[in-house]
Design a protein around this motif. Structure first.
Motif, short mmCIF file in Angstrom:
data_model
loop_
_atom_site.label_atom_id
_atom_site.label_comp_id
_atom_site.label_asym_id
_atom_site.label_seq_id
_atom_site.Cartn_x
_atom_site.Cartn_y
_atom_site.Cartn_z
N CYS A 1 0.81 -1.23 0.00
CA CYS A 1 0.00 0.00 0.00
C CYS A 1 0.84 1.28 0.00
CB CYS A 1 -0.95 0.01 1.20
SG CYS A 1 -0.15 0.12 2.81
N GLY A 2 2.18 1.18 0.18
CA GLY A 2 3.04 2.35 0.14
C GLY A 2 3.12 3.13 1.44
N TYR A 3 2.47 2.64 2.50
CA TYR A 3 2.49 3.34 3.79
C TYR A 3 3.90 3.32 4.39
CZ TYR A 3 1.18 4.63 8.58
OH TYR A 3 1.08 5.25 9.78
N ARG A 4 4.33 4.44 4.99
CA ARG A 4 5.66 4.56 5.60
C ARG A 4 5.50 4.68 7.12
NH1 ARG A 4 9.82 6.34 2.16
NH2 ARG A 4 9.10 6.58 0.03
N TRP A 5 6.38 3.99 7.87
CA TRP A 5 6.39 4.10 9.31
C TRP A 5 7.76 3.81 9.87
CZ3 TRP A 5 4.97 -0.22 6.76
CH2 TRP A 5 5.42 -1.45 7.23
N ARG A 6 7.98 4.24 11.11
CA ARG A 6 9.22 3.96 11.83
C ARG A 6 8.86 3.17 13.08
NH1 ARG A 6 10.86 9.93 10.86
NH2 ARG A 6 9.13 10.17 12.26
N ALA A 7 9.76 2.27 13.47
CA ALA A 7 9.49 1.44 14.64
C ALA A 7 10.80 0.98 15.27
CB ALA A 7 8.65 0.23 14.25
N VAL A 8 10.72 0.56 16.53
CA VAL A 8 11.87 -0.01 17.23
C VAL A 8 12.07 -1.44 16.73
CG1 VAL A 8 12.76 -0.74 19.48
CG2 VAL A 8 11.50 1.41 19.28
N VAL A 9 13.25 -1.72 16.20
CA VAL A 9 13.58 -3.06 15.71
C VAL A 9 14.07 -3.91 16.87
CG1 VAL A 9 15.05 -4.37 14.15
CG2 VAL A 9 14.06 -2.21 13.39
N SER A 10 14.97 -3.37 17.71
CA SER A 10 15.45 -4.09 18.88
C SER A 10 16.08 -3.11 19.87
CB SER A 10 16.46 -5.17 18.50
OG SER A 10 17.62 -4.57 17.96
N LYS A 11 16.28 -3.59 21.09
CA LYS A 11 16.96 -2.82 22.14
C LYS A 11 18.02 -3.71 22.76
CE LYS A 11 13.33 0.33 23.55
NZ LYS A 11 12.57 0.85 24.68
N ILE A 12 19.16 -3.11 23.06
CA ILE A 12 20.26 -3.83 23.69
C ILE A 12 20.70 -3.02 24.90
CG2 ILE A 12 22.59 -4.76 23.38
CD1 ILE A 12 22.04 -4.59 20.34
N LYS A 13 20.76 -3.66 26.05
CA LYS A 13 21.27 -3.01 27.26
C LYS A 13 22.65 -3.58 27.55
CE LYS A 13 16.88 -1.81 29.23
NZ LYS A 13 16.10 -1.67 30.43
N VAL A 14 23.67 -2.71 27.50
CA VAL A 14 25.06 -3.14 27.60
C VAL A 14 25.71 -2.47 28.80
CG1 VAL A 14 27.26 -3.23 26.41
CG2 VAL A 14 25.15 -3.31 25.10
N GLY A 15 26.54 -3.22 29.51
CA GLY A 15 27.29 -2.67 30.63
C GLY A 15 27.03 -3.45 31.90
N GLY A 16 27.71 -3.07 32.96
CA GLY A 16 27.58 -3.82 34.21
C GLY A 16 28.11 -5.22 34.02
N SER A 17 27.44 -6.20 34.59
CA SER A 17 27.91 -7.58 34.48
C SER A 17 27.08 -8.42 33.53
CB SER A 17 27.88 -8.23 35.87
OG SER A 17 26.55 -8.25 36.36
N GLU A 18 26.09 -7.80 32.86
CA GLU A 18 25.26 -8.58 31.94
C GLU A 18 24.84 -7.74 30.74
OE1 GLU A 18 20.76 -8.16 33.58
OE2 GLU A 18 22.07 -9.51 34.69
N VAL A 19 24.40 -8.43 29.69
CA VAL A 19 23.88 -7.81 28.48
C VAL A 19 22.47 -8.31 28.29
CG1 VAL A 19 24.13 -7.65 25.99
CG2 VAL A 19 26.15 -7.68 27.43
N GLU A 20 21.52 -7.41 28.04
CA GLU A 20 20.13 -7.80 27.84
C GLU A 20 19.70 -7.39 26.44
OE1 GLU A 20 15.93 -6.33 29.55
OE2 GLU A 20 17.36 -7.01 31.07
N LEU A 21 19.15 -8.33 25.68
CA LEU A 21 18.69 -8.08 24.33
C LEU A 21 17.17 -8.14 24.31
CD1 LEU A 21 21.08 -10.59 22.55
CD2 LEU A 21 21.45 -8.15 22.84
#
Length: 102
Positions: free
Chosen positions: A50-70
């Protein structure tokens, strides 16, 4: 009231699945309470149907400390915990008496 998470790859108008045309990263300027910095991967999408355009969050990464969260855009989370590794640079010692005056 909790907000229902949508699949960012599906067009909100017609429901056609597509891939992002462009992706970019946003880095949070401040860490969270555990000392992790959040890196958000955003995507720009164009529906081939349909040609509609949008933006969205693809992923989030939390880095640092003693662990990494995806966290993917679909709401799935994964956590990776590692052992703390001592990080130390090379020590350089200079005696003031060894410095020649020019």
């Amino acid at each position: 009231m909790a907000r229902k998470k949508r699949d960012p790859y599906v067009c909100p108008k017609c429901g056609t699945r597509t891939e992002p045309v462009k992706t970019w990263q946003l880095v949070s300027p401040f860490p969270d309470s555990k000392g992790r910095v959040t890196i958000t991967v955003m995507g720009s999408f164009v529906c081939p149907n349909c040609g509609y355009r949008w933006r969205a969050v693809v992923s989030k990464i939390k880095v640092g400390g003693s662990e990494v969260e995806l966290e993917s855009g679909k709401g799935a989370k994964a956590s990776i915990t590692g052992e703390k590794e001592e990080r130390r640079g090379e020590v350089i010692e200079i005696d003031i008496d060894d410095i020649d005056e020019e």
